[in-house]
Design an enzyme around this catalytic site. Sequence first.
Site, PDB file in Angstrom:
ATOM      1  N   GLY A 161       0.465  -1.205  -0.235  1.00 19.85           N
ATOM      2  CA  GLY A 161      -0.485  -0.157  -0.390  1.00 19.85           C
ATOM      3  C   GLY A 161       0.966   1.422   0.038  1.00 19.85           C
ATOM      4  O   GLY A 161       1.942   1.043   0.352  1.00 19.85           O
ATOM      5  N   ALA A 162       0.950   2.091  -0.931  1.00 20.73           N
ATOM      6  CA  ALA A 162       1.684   3.275  -1.425  1.00 20.73           C
ATOM      7  C   ALA A 162       2.315   3.736   0.281  1.00 20.73           C
ATOM      8  O   ALA A 162       3.114   4.327   0.609  1.00 20.73           O
ATOM      9  CB  ALA A 162       0.523   4.308  -2.513  1.00 20.73           C
ATOM     10  N   GLN A 210      -5.661  -9.198  -1.631  1.00 21.54           N
ATOM     11  CA  GLN A 210      -5.298  -7.939  -1.199  1.00 21.54           C
ATOM     12  C   GLN A 210      -7.225  -7.312  -0.433  1.00 21.54           C
ATOM     13  O   GLN A 210      -7.411  -7.197   1.190  1.00 21.54           O
ATOM     14  CB  GLN A 210      -4.825  -6.261  -1.464  1.00 21.54           C
ATOM     15  CG  GLN A 210      -3.773  -6.961  -1.242  1.00 21.54           C
ATOM     16  CD  GLN A 210      -3.214  -7.369  -3.195  1.00 21.54           C
ATOM     17  OE1 GLN A 210      -3.582  -7.717  -3.973  1.00 21.54           O
ATOM     18  NE2 GLN A 210      -1.583  -7.003  -3.233  1.00 21.54           N
ATOM     19  N   ASP A 270      -1.806   4.590  -6.594  1.00 23.84           N
ATOM     20  CA  ASP A 270      -0.621   4.089  -6.177  1.00 23.84           C
ATOM     21  C   ASP A 270       0.882   6.066  -6.718  1.00 23.84           C
ATOM     22  O   ASP A 270       1.904   5.666  -5.795  1.00 23.84           O
ATOM     23  CB  ASP A 270       0.548   3.064  -6.591  1.00 23.84           C
ATOM     24  CG  ASP A 270      -0.223   1.709  -6.025  1.00 23.84           C
ATOM     25  OD1 ASP A 270      -1.218   1.253  -5.861  1.00 23.84           O
ATOM     26  OD2 ASP A 270       0.668   1.483  -4.725  1.00 23.84           O
ATOM     27  N   ASN A 320      -3.323   2.599 -10.268  1.00 27.86           N
ATOM     28  CA  ASN A 320      -3.984   1.475  -8.733  1.00 27.86           C
ATOM     29  C   ASN A 320      -3.880   0.133  -8.916  1.00 27.86           C
ATOM     30  O   ASN A 320      -3.645  -0.433 -10.433  1.00 27.86           O
ATOM     31  CB  ASN A 320      -4.991   1.706  -8.605  1.00 27.86           C
ATOM     32  CG  ASN A 320      -5.714   1.366  -7.268  1.00 27.86           C
ATOM     33  OD1 ASN A 320      -4.976   1.362  -5.818  1.00 27.86           O
ATOM     34  ND2 ASN A 320      -6.666   0.979  -6.925  1.00 27.86           N
ATOM     35  N   LYS A 321      -4.149  -0.628  -8.087  1.00 29.44           N
ATOM     36  CA  LYS A 321      -4.016  -2.374  -7.566  1.00 29.44           C
ATOM     37  C   LYS A 321      -4.587  -3.151  -9.463  1.00 29.44           C
ATOM     38  O   LYS A 321      -5.862  -2.233  -9.942  1.00 29.44           O
ATOM     39  CB  LYS A 321      -4.495  -2.854  -7.488  1.00 29.44           C
ATOM     40  CG  LYS A 321      -4.945  -4.715  -7.316  1.00 29.44           C
ATOM     41  CD  LYS A 321      -3.684  -5.211  -7.105  1.00 29.44           C
ATOM     42  CE  LYS A 321      -2.344  -4.989  -5.741  1.00 29.44           C
ATOM     43  NZ  LYS A 321      -0.973  -5.685  -6.202  1.00 29.44           N
TER      44      LYS A 321
HETATM   45  O1  MRU Z   1       0.048  -4.161  -4.326  1.00 25.82           O
HETATM   46  P1  MRU Z   1       0.048  -3.326  -2.764  1.00 25.82           P
HETATM   47  O2  MRU Z   1      -0.769  -4.730  -2.701  1.00 25.82           O
HETATM   48  O3  MRU Z   1       0.623  -3.059  -2.660  1.00 25.82           O
HETATM   49  O4  MRU Z   1      -1.179  -2.834  -4.361  1.00 25.82           O
HETATM   50  C1  MRU Z   1      -1.576  -1.306  -2.686  1.00 25.82           C
HETATM   51  C2  MRU Z   1      -2.555  -0.612  -3.663  1.00 25.82           C
HETATM   52  O5  MRU Z   1      -2.903  -0.726  -5.175  1.00 25.82           O
HETATM   53  C3  MRU Z   1      -3.754   0.430  -2.982  1.00 25.82           C
HETATM   54  O6  MRU Z   1      -4.680   0.861  -3.388  1.00 25.82           O
HETATM   55  C4  MRU Z   1      -2.949   1.859  -3.078  1.00 25.82           C
HETATM   56  O7  MRU Z   1      -1.390   1.662  -3.204  1.00 25.82           O
HETATM   57  C5  MRU Z   1      -3.044   2.466  -2.571  1.00 25.82           C
HETATM   58  S1  MRU Z   1      -2.619   2.543  -0.958  1.00 25.82           S
HETATM   59  C6  MRU Z   1      -3.726   3.706  -0.207  1.00 25.82           C
END
Ligand code: MRU
Length: 354
Positions: free
Chosen positions: A51-52, A200, A241, A251-252
């Site tokens: 998560g960013a 996730q 992200d 984003n994901k």
């Molecule tokens: O691969 P991840 O689990 O780090 O991906 C996370 C995401 O895509 C979240 O939506 C993003 O980081 C925003 S977190 C506030």
Amino acid sequence: MMPVKTIEWVGDADGAARLIDQTLLPNEVRYLDARDVETMWEAVKMLRVRGAPAIGIAAAFGMYLAVRDATPICRDEFLSEVDRAAAYLNTARPTAVNLSWATRRIQSLVAANEDASVSELKELMLEEAIAMIEEDNAVCRAIGEYGAALINDGDTWLTHCNAGGLATAQFGTATAPIYTALEQGKRIHVYADETRPLLQGARLTAWELQQAGIPVTVITDNMAATVMAQGRIHGVIVGTDRMAANGDFANKIGTLGVAILAKEFNVPFYVAAPTSSIDMTLASGDLIPIEERRPEEVTEGFGKRTAPYGVNVYNPAFDVTPHRYLSGIITEKGLIRPPFDMGLQEVFDQERAS
Ligand code: MRU
């Protein structure tokens, strides 16, 4: 109930950065104490912390851990060690801009304190990383306030991946409006896309919302169209992200599909974006670097082989949603409506002026 702490510093300067190991959730709540930069790099790479915003805070602690035991003969040598640590940590994951934002912030802090001794600089680095937790909490709280205004009592919202407390220090970005709406006495129900390949949504979002007492329903990613077509969803909120200067955002993987569906079914689609995740150096989303991860995440995702050995796999971890799908961007400075390029520029101009 307060969301769990994703990351915190325990002990004095010789202590450790304590992370909840997210690869084990929801089956086991186990903490990992990172005492060196290699452990932190591995934790980011393997998504123990993910998560960013959480990645950014982890990187800031990683910077301190990298130089904690350094005994340089001069300031220049120390500065080189700090730069080396930043370069190393930045290789852990490419898409979330919070990683390089945090390492650069620590580098700038060190560079700005010209008269400080090496031991004073180390102390400042740790203080800065710890301060980033409080700052993140305040940012998420503000996003929560602005976002909660969009939620009506009795609403059902859909989210993708985990942009919750587990993706930040504690409160989350996309979940903050949901937590705040709950505090305001609004009844809210959340649909969580399971979020293949690493789940996730099912493993983390469902777990943390359940902990917080928020009704949550898990659906597989290919069910989002059905629940929208059935009129069950009043709004979609996701995290990011990295957002470019025009509002396009990474984003994901799967977020783009949800955005297209939301437009088709006239469901408002919002992104919660702290300014630390906005990269004003990129004009548009096609310039955002997209991480590709191991094929086994797709072929062995459920702990057993689900595709033939030797088959080709494409596994991008993120996609880019063009800003035209967005109803609004929720930042800690307020809600931005189109035109997003102007709105984002204003936010950064104000920040520079203050
Ligand atoms: O691969 P991840 O689990 O780090 O991906 C996370 C995401 O895509 C979240 O939506 C993003 O980081 C925003 S977190 C506030």
